[in-house]
Design a protein around this motif. Structure first.
Motif, mmCIF file in Angstrom:
data_model
loop_
_atom_site.group_PDB
_atom_site.id
_atom_site.type_symbol
_atom_site.label_atom_id
_atom_site.label_comp_id
_atom_site.label_asym_id
_atom_site.label_seq_id
_atom_site.Cartn_x
_atom_site.Cartn_y
_atom_site.Cartn_z
ATOM 1 N N ARG A 1 45.313 18.587 12.431
ATOM 2 C CA ARG A 1 44.216 17.657 12.179
ATOM 3 C C ARG A 1 44.000 16.776 13.403
ATOM 4 O O ARG A 1 44.943 16.217 13.944
ATOM 5 C CB ARG A 1 44.555 16.786 10.971
ATOM 6 C CG ARG A 1 43.480 15.809 10.587
ATOM 7 C CD ARG A 1 43.905 15.053 9.342
ATOM 8 N NE ARG A 1 42.869 14.168 8.874
ATOM 9 C CZ ARG A 1 43.044 12.877 8.628
ATOM 10 N NH1 ARG A 1 44.234 12.327 8.787
ATOM 11 N NH2 ARG A 1 42.045 12.143 8.213
ATOM 12 N N MET A 2 42.741 16.665 13.831
ATOM 13 C CA MET A 2 42.376 15.813 14.953
ATOM 14 C C MET A 2 41.600 14.615 14.418
ATOM 15 O O MET A 2 40.731 14.775 13.552
ATOM 16 C CB MET A 2 41.507 16.570 15.949
ATOM 17 C CG MET A 2 42.099 17.888 16.408
ATOM 18 S SD MET A 2 43.691 17.741 17.194
ATOM 19 C CE MET A 2 43.161 17.571 18.869
ATOM 20 N N SER B 1 46.441 20.662 22.007
ATOM 21 C CA SER B 1 45.227 21.416 21.731
ATOM 22 C C SER B 1 45.594 22.878 21.536
ATOM 23 O O SER B 1 46.719 23.285 21.781
ATOM 24 C CB SER B 1 44.240 21.272 22.889
ATOM 25 O OG SER B 1 44.810 21.775 24.077
ATOM 26 N N TYR C 1 35.803 21.727 12.234
ATOM 27 C CA TYR C 1 36.288 20.721 13.172
ATOM 28 C C TYR C 1 35.813 19.311 12.836
ATOM 29 O O TYR C 1 36.546 18.352 13.033
ATOM 30 C CB TYR C 1 35.831 21.108 14.582
ATOM 31 C CG TYR C 1 36.495 20.313 15.651
ATOM 32 C CD1 TYR C 1 37.784 20.624 16.058
ATOM 33 C CD2 TYR C 1 35.849 19.242 16.250
ATOM 34 C CE1 TYR C 1 38.408 19.899 17.043
ATOM 35 C CE2 TYR C 1 36.471 18.515 17.241
ATOM 36 C CZ TYR C 1 37.743 18.838 17.634
ATOM 37 O OH TYR C 1 38.368 18.127 18.600
ATOM 38 N N THR D 1 41.380 21.784 13.434
ATOM 39 C CA THR D 1 41.087 22.748 14.490
ATOM 40 C C THR D 1 41.812 24.067 14.273
ATOM 41 O O THR D 1 41.338 25.098 14.719
ATOM 42 C CB THR D 1 41.468 22.176 15.867
ATOM 43 O OG1 THR D 1 42.858 21.848 15.867
ATOM 44 C CG2 THR D 1 40.649 20.951 16.184
ATOM 45 N N ARG D 2 42.957 24.027 13.628
ATOM 46 C CA ARG D 2 43.747 25.234 13.439
ATOM 47 C C ARG D 2 44.567 25.123 12.151
ATOM 48 O O ARG D 2 44.873 24.035 11.686
ATOM 49 C CB ARG D 2 44.737 25.451 14.586
ATOM 50 C CG ARG D 2 44.134 25.513 15.959
ATOM 51 C CD ARG D 2 43.468 26.864 16.215
ATOM 52 N NE ARG D 2 43.038 26.983 17.584
ATOM 53 C CZ ARG D 2 41.833 26.662 18.024
ATOM 54 N NH1 ARG D 2 40.951 26.174 17.207
ATOM 55 N NH2 ARG D 2 41.507 26.835 19.294
ATOM 56 N N SER E 1 46.445 13.509 17.104
ATOM 57 C CA SER E 1 46.688 14.820 16.510
ATOM 58 C C SER E 1 47.833 14.726 15.516
ATOM 59 O O SER E 1 48.844 14.076 15.788
ATOM 60 C CB SER E 1 47.057 15.834 17.588
ATOM 61 O OG SER E 1 46.061 15.895 18.561
#
Length: 130
Positions: free
Chosen positions: A60-61, A94, A2, A47-48, A72
């Protein structure tokens, strides 16, 4: 990963396929006093991810504490590390997401504050990927 602006991709047998780096400073500094990541100036990270046969989709954050906001992005790469497309979400997203390559859509969880009911609301929304 993260807090890291990179991601490692492996096959199902544990063989390293590719490392994707999305900024020059992809690993944050460590605060020497606290021995923790120094995230005061913001950070970017993943995050994923969602793999398909031809592509890897990465969520991507980008967290900017000075601007007090989080952006995002969905990044589509091929398995050789070449970026195919990138998509910026205007909503606060999210959680998990799903890619329907036949319909060219992403399904993702949107998070917002509903002032009318004074509660946090989560919606499943879809966006076109064309």
């Amino acid at each position: 990963m993260y807090f890291f602006d990179l991601i490692h991709v492996y096959d199902l047998e544990g063989k390293h396929i590719q490392t994707f780096k999305f900024s020059e400073k992809c690993i944050p500094d460590v605060n020497k006093n606290t021995k923790m990541l120094a995230l005061d100036n913001g950070y970017s990270g993943f995050t994923r991810c969602f793999p398909t046969e031809k592509y890897c989709y990465l969520l991507r954050m980008i967290v900017s504490p000075m601007a007090e906001k989080t952006e995002s992005m969905l990044i589509q790469t091929d398995w050789n590390g070449n970026m195919i497309n990138s998509y910026r979400f205007v909503d606060n997203v999210s959680g998990q997401f799903y890619i329907d390559e036949n319909a060219h859509k992403v399904y993702i969880i949107r998070n917002e504050w509903d002032a009318d009911i004074n509660e946090e609301v989560f919606d499943i929304v879809s966006f076109n990927l064309k």
